[in-house]
Structure formats: C-alpha cells, structure tokens
Design an enzyme around this catalytic site. Structure first.
Site, mmCIF file in Angstrom:
data_model
loop_
_atom_site.group_PDB
_atom_site.id
_atom_site.type_symbol
_atom_site.label_atom_id
_atom_site.label_comp_id
_atom_site.label_asym_id
_atom_site.label_seq_id
_atom_site.Cartn_x
_atom_site.Cartn_y
_atom_site.Cartn_z
ATOM 1 N N SER A 257 0.819 -1.204 0.000
ATOM 2 C CA SER A 257 0.000 0.000 0.000
ATOM 3 C C SER A 257 0.864 1.269 0.000
ATOM 4 C CB SER A 257 -0.949 -0.069 1.200
ATOM 5 O OG SER A 257 -1.860 0.970 1.163
ATOM 6 N N ASP B 248 -10.052 -5.286 -3.632
ATOM 7 C CA ASP B 248 -9.327 -4.221 -2.932
ATOM 8 C C ASP B 248 -9.848 -2.856 -3.372
ATOM 9 O OD1 ASP B 248 -7.429 -2.474 -1.906
ATOM 10 O OD2 ASP B 248 -5.746 -3.818 -2.309
ATOM 11 N N HIS C 123 -7.625 -5.489 0.463
ATOM 12 C CA HIS C 123 -6.383 -4.805 0.830
ATOM 13 C C HIS C 123 -5.585 -5.487 1.947
ATOM 14 C CE1 HIS C 123 -4.166 -1.158 0.009
ATOM 15 N NE2 HIS C 123 -3.996 -0.941 1.286
#
Ligand SMILES: *[C@@H]1O[C@H](CO)[C@@H](O)[C@H](O)[C@H]1NC(C)=O
Length: 405
Positions: free
Chosen positions: A177, A349, A380
């Site tokens: 991320s 996600d 995620h």
C-alpha cells in the site's frame, strides 16, 4: 459502486470525530524511550527467532526504528551468506502489522527468515517506534509536517543505506500500500536502484481514480482537510488516533465484527481471509498516527487523478516549495528497466482497485516488463493478514526473489 447513504454516514462519523472536544495531537516525544518492541518476545510465535532493534537517523533528523530478524528456528535459516529483504508497511499501521496473525508460518517476515533471508522491517516516521527527532527544539507541528513524499525522500534512503552499511548488500524491497506509494515517489528523489535489488509491490497505491469508498475517499470528497482547517486543526496536523479510540470502543461492544468496521472506515474492501480472533492483536497496536496533511495528500490523488507532490493549494506556496506554480507530478518511468518488479493486487481491494492498478501497469509496461499476480477474491488487508496468503501469495514472492541472482 457505493451509495450516497454510505458516503454521507462516513462523512458524519468523521465529522463527529473531528468535533470531539478531547481531540488531541499525538505528541512526538523526544525524551521517552520507544516502547518495548516486537523483539521483546511478547508475541509467543516469534520465540526462537533472533531479533534485533536499530535506530536510524534520516537526513532531516527523524529517528526511525528498524526491526531485524536475522535467524529463525530451522537449519535453512542459519546459513551464513544471506540476502536482505526490507518490508515496508502501509498507511495507518506500522511494522508490527506484518505480525497480526496467530502462527509463525502465516507471517511473511518469518516465512522469509526461514527461507534463509535477513529480514528488516521498517517503521515510518510518526508511528509509535519512530516518533523521535534529533532536535529538541522542533515544535509538534513542525514534526508532523510530512506526507508520503518525505517518507520516500528521507525514510527510505535512511533505512536502505543503513541496511547497506550493515550488510554490504542491496535489498529486496517488499512494500504494501503506502509502502509502494513512497517507493514510487522515492525514485524521483534519489537513486533507489543503488540500494535495491528487486521490488515487490503488494496492493500498489499510485492512482486513486476509481476508489469507491473509504477514509481517503471521504477526506477527498468532503474536503475534510479543509473542514479540519475550519476547526482550527489544519496547522496542528491532528493525528488519526481518534479513529483508533473509536474502533476500540466499537470493538468492545460484544458481538460486533470489528474487522467489518475496519473495512468500512479504511475502505480496504471486503477481505476474504482474516482470522477474526486476531483482531485483538491488531487493535493492541493499530491504527497508528499519521498527519492530516498526509491524508490530504492522498485525497489530492483521488480528486486530481494524478500521482504528484503535495499541492499547497496556491501558486505562491507551490513556487516556494517546488520552484513551480503547480505541484509537480512524479515520473513513474524512473524505475530502471532492468530492476526486477513484481506487482501483486486483488479484485476486492478498494484502495488499490484493479482499474487503477491497470493504469499503473500500462505506464510501466510501456517501457519495461513487470511480473504480475492478481488474486480476484483478495482485498487490501488479505495480502498481509490473510491466513491463506502463505499459500496464495507468499510462495510467489519467495520464488520471485529467489530467481534474482
Ligand atoms: C485464528 O486465531 C486463533 C487465535 O489466535 C488461533 O487459535 C487459530 O488457530 C487461528 N486460526 C487460523 C486458521 O489460523
């Protein structure tokens, strides 16, 4: 994809949090020793792993904590000549987030140690282990004046140079991320390839054009940064800790599924494979603080559909910072052609949504090759906390880095 009702309730929740009278900044503390680390053996399943802590100082004076897992339990992990891996966590969490699981064989760092790697785990500025600064005169608002740009410009080279000094080696970088965002930004600031051997990007978050929902989207759509300013909070760079308080309060209510709330607020999408019994582990240390300025920077990506430097909102201030009236975009073609690159993303996600990852892939593929793994039912958090990631994702990461001489 998400109805107006959800957006409105999200905005109301966040405004309610901002309006709380006891809202406080998370102070950076220059004198207190950082709390006991993951190496202290509080996690039973890390027993038997050789673990060390290091403090690293960035060029702009932030003191960052690095965890290192040098050796595991098996023979294979005790080989002498090792390659190094650096794990970089994402937004609102810290290096401990790689361990919010119940078994050693589910955790990516420990899997890598057992495969014979020397594993380093970063904690970005502002998170609980990395909240000190060399200057005793720095004000709190100066301390918290950063976004993922500074993490890419200062935190990354400090950590990577440190590992290089200790081991004489370039590292295999694995980011999740924001850990990918800061790296893509970092290539515009310094010669990353002199310290990095390969890049594995989990849930790459660069373009946010199609983000359906979540904290960042709400901050963008509802101009939360600007509203925080109206509350007199912009300059003090209020931290995100109130979310932690709220999540903990909610989770204390019996029977509520805390991970559901986390999906909702963080906008991670519906994770398939988290073990709801490990929420306790997660909540002990997450979510972590980040400046409002960082969230506003993320929100700018959502609004403007560009991946660029923080926009100060007026030409004069931008000129002061960048020598240009507009905040410059990052060049995604700075990654050298021959630096092995592996992109891993999921179909559920919401932070690194498939369409946006494809925009990134198209740019990268216009000049170089990219290895790719797409897991259609992953969201995620599944990539770092999913109990099946050890079978679905991590073997591919190990084979990718093993294939690099
Ligand atoms: C889920 O977490 C609990 C508590 O930590 C643990 O006992 C259990 O083995 C975990 N289940 C799986 C499938 O990992």
């Amino acid at each position: 994809m998400v109805g107006r009702g959800w957006l409105i309730s999200g905005v109301i929740i966040i405004l309610a949090i901002l309006a709380r009278s006891d809202l406080q900044e998370v102070q950076y503390d220059n004198t207190a020793a950082p709390p006991r680390s993951i190496c202290s053996g509080d996690l039973s399943f890390t027993k038997g792993y050789k673990c060390e802590d290091y403090d690293v100082i960035t060029e702009d004076g932030y003191i960052l904590r690095l965890f290192r897992f040098r050796e595991g339990r098996t023979k294979k992990s005790q080989i002498k000549m090792k390659q190094s891996v650096l794990l970089q966590h994402g937004l609102l969490v810290d290096g401990q987030s790689w361990f919010a699981l119940s078994h050693a064989d589910q955790c990516l760092p420990l899997i890598l140690v057992e495969q014979g790697y020397d594993v380093w785990i970063a904690n970005t500025r502002g998170t609980m282990y990395s909240r000190q600064h060399v200057s005793s005169k720095l004000t709190s608002s100066d301390y918290w004046d950063f976004t993922f740009s500074e993490m890419g410009k200062y935190d990354l080279p400090a950590n990577l140079n440190f590992v290089y000094q200790q081991t004489g080696q370039k590292v295999h970088y694995i980011g999740h991320s924001q850990g990918t965002t800061m790296m893509f930004a970092g290539f515009n600031e310094w010669r990353v390839e002199e310290r990095v051997k390969s890049l594995t990007m989990l849930s790459p978050a660069v373009f946010l054009n199609h983000m359906p929902f979540g904290l960042v989207k709400i901050v963008a759509k509802a101009y939360i940064g600007e509203i925080a300013g109206a509350f007199g909070l912009r300059d003090v760079n209020v931290m995100i800790e109130p979310f932690g308080t709220m999540i903990r309060a909610f989770c204390a209510v019996q029977g509520s599924n805390c991970f559901e709330l986390i999906y909702f607020i963080l906008g991670s999408g519906q994770n398939c494979c988290l073990n709801s019994s490990t929420i306790e582990l997660w909540l002990k240390v997450q979510p972590q603080a980040t400046p409002i300025k960082n969230l506003v920077h993320w929100a700018q990506g959502v609004r403007k559909h560009v991946f660029g430097q923080y926009d100060y909102g007026n030409p004069a201030t931008n000129l002061e910072h960048y020598g240009l009236p507009e905040a410059p975009s990052y060049n995604l073609k700075r990654i050298p052609k021959d630096l092995p690159l592996f992109l891993i993303y999921g179909g559920q996600d919401w932070l690194s949504i498939r369409k946006d990852v494809h925009i990134l892939l198209n740019i990268l593929r216009s000049y170089r090759s990219v290895r790719e793994l797409y897991v259609d039912y992953y969201a995620h958090l599944d990539f770092i906390q999913g109990i099946t990631a050890k079978d679905v994702v991590y073997p591919d990461i190990v084979s990718f880095i093993q294939g690099i001489p």
